[in-house]
Scaffold this active site. Sequence first.
Site, PDB file in Angstrom:
ATOM      1  N   SER A   1      10.952  -1.994 -11.144  1.00 57.33           N
ATOM      2  CA  SER A   1      10.291  -1.327 -10.013  1.00 57.33           C
ATOM      3  C   SER A   1      10.684   0.131  -9.898  1.00 57.33           C
ATOM      4  CB  SER A   1      10.672  -2.006  -8.714  1.00 57.33           C
ATOM      5  OG  SER A   1       9.868  -3.122  -8.546  1.00 57.33           O
ATOM      6  N   GLY A   2       9.732   0.966  -9.517  1.00 60.95           N
ATOM      7  CA  GLY A   2       9.977   2.404  -9.318  1.00 60.95           C
ATOM      8  C   GLY A   2       9.855   3.186 -10.608  1.00 60.95           C
TER       9      GLY A   2
ATOM     10  N   ASP B   1       0.868  -1.178   0.000  1.00 63.94           N
ATOM     11  CA  ASP B   1       0.000   0.000   0.000  1.00 63.94           C
ATOM     12  C   ASP B   1       0.911   1.236   0.000  1.00 63.94           C
ATOM     13  OD1 ASP B   1      -2.352   1.408   0.143  1.00 63.94           O
ATOM     14  OD2 ASP B   1      -2.679   1.075   2.293  1.00 63.94           O
TER      15      ASP B   1
HETATM   16  C1  4AZ Z   1      10.133  -6.286  -9.177  1.00 61.83           C
HETATM   17  O1  4AZ Z   1      10.451  -7.091  -8.302  1.00 61.83           O
HETATM   18  C2  4AZ Z   1       8.880  -6.561  -9.972  1.00 61.83           C
HETATM   19  N1  4AZ Z   1       5.377  -8.332 -13.036  1.00 61.83           N
HETATM   20  C3  4AZ Z   1       8.388  -5.588 -10.803  1.00 61.83           C
HETATM   21  C4  4AZ Z   1       7.231  -5.810 -11.509  1.00 61.83           C
HETATM   22  C5  4AZ Z   1       6.583  -7.014 -11.403  1.00 61.83           C
HETATM   23  C6  4AZ Z   1       7.052  -7.997 -10.579  1.00 61.83           C
HETATM   24  C7  4AZ Z   1       8.218  -7.758  -9.854  1.00 61.83           C
HETATM   25  C8  4AZ Z   1       5.333  -7.216 -12.204  1.00 61.83           C
HETATM   26  O2  4AZ Z   1      10.829  -5.297  -9.415  1.00 61.83           O
END
Ligand code: 4AZ
Length: 483
Positions: A432-433, A334
């Site tokens: 991510s990010g 969240d």
């Molecule tokens: C990650 O760990 C990550 N499939 C980013 C996106 C997703 C899963 C993991 C979505 O950075």
Amino acid sequence: MTSTVGPPPYYENHGFQPENVYSARQPGAYPYPQYFSTNAPPVPSYVPRVATYQSSRPVAHSSERTCASNIKKTIVIILSILLVICCAIAAFFIWYFVENRCLGSLIECGSSGVCIPPSQWCDGVSHCPSGEDETRCVRLFGPDFILEVYSPVSKSWYPVCQDDWNDDYGKIACKDMGYSVDTYYYSRGVATEVSFKSYMKLNRSAGNIDLYKKLYSSDSCASGNVVSLRCIECGLSIKSMNIMNRIVGGSGAMPGQWPWQVSLHMEGIHVCGGSIITRQWIVTAAHCVEGRYSDPYSWRVYAGILNQNEMLLRNGYRVQQIISHPDYDTDSKDNDVALMKLETPLSFTDTVRPVCLPNPGMMFQPNQQCWISGWGAEYQGGKTSNNLNYVTVPLIERSRCNSVYIYNGMILPTMICAGYLGGGIDSCQGDSGGPLVTNKNSVWWLVGDTSWGTGCASPNRPGVYGNMTVFTDWIYKNMQANR
Ligand code: 4AZ
């Protein structure tokens, strides 16, 4: 910031004065009466010692003296330490009152010394002693960046009438939102599709007073145009879209295609992506800066470079501050959003540019075409990609994404799903990010930040992104509070 605090109380420091050790001083400088001959030279006088009976116990006598002198030494050391501590505390308070009267990210109510958290600023409830937290509230509404000012009296937002408005006022409003004046783009009058019942208008006859004191609410606006305000030239990409599919199932990016995309490195390794929103601020995910990753000095930010090998030859930008969303939850993800403030501002070029934060009142449709980009793995369990990849993904309605066969209620209002239920195309570890963006009215908007998902590109397990629309208030307040 100016200080209204008066000079600190003055204490004359006579230092440590043990007994009469220093009693023989220059006669003029000694403030107490002298009981002995003033003709005597101002040097210490020594009385010759005569051996007595007591001198037959010289050992005991000398150990008493050693003990007394040790006690004195200890007292001197303790008092010196106390003095240093007092000076340090005094210096801290002087700095605190003169430089920065509010600790952490708290914002000061005018110069009252009262500090409130950013979340209480412009929330419609007055917390400051003179209501300062509700009197300079401005926002940009909808895809046309319509400037609106909050009225604490009627507790509602009003568009600003273009009559008598100019760039100087625009710059003040941008500064109040947390933008730096040097990125100011424009103020323009626009005819709106919907007609407003009330406007904020400038009082022409008001003298050289505060902008917000010049504004009053009115039912009319002669020009019929309202102010469209752009505080930064955001959301421009020089590269026209080449919608090819090759992240998981993506394509290699061209220079300048995703100019807001940055790579966040720790110890020379790409860890996460991020998005440029101003010269100094980067949006990323809170889970990227958790625990041992929370130290700003360990990070380097690379902008305008597509290739990871090339980054290793460069210095990158240092990070001055990291602000994680205070309600971020590690388990549920969240509020998975964080801000990084760069030590030195970025220079914008064709390959380094900011993306626009979504304005309140913007609607993104289910199935709306969006794009993700990043150096993440190209398949589940793979390693970071050397080149920046991108791919297009449609938004998925929250209710659908929350269905039993997809994420079964795990998608909270701070999250948004995007991808293909059939699998094959997705963000993955290392993305991510980074940004989830869409193009609307010829502007690129940051819809989300890559957050999580079960695996990568599996059927019925689309990517989950932080829902930027719900974070923009928090972002602006933190940009304001940490200028
Ligand atoms: C990650 O760990 C990550 N499939 C980013 C996106 C997703 C899963 C993991 C979505 O950075």
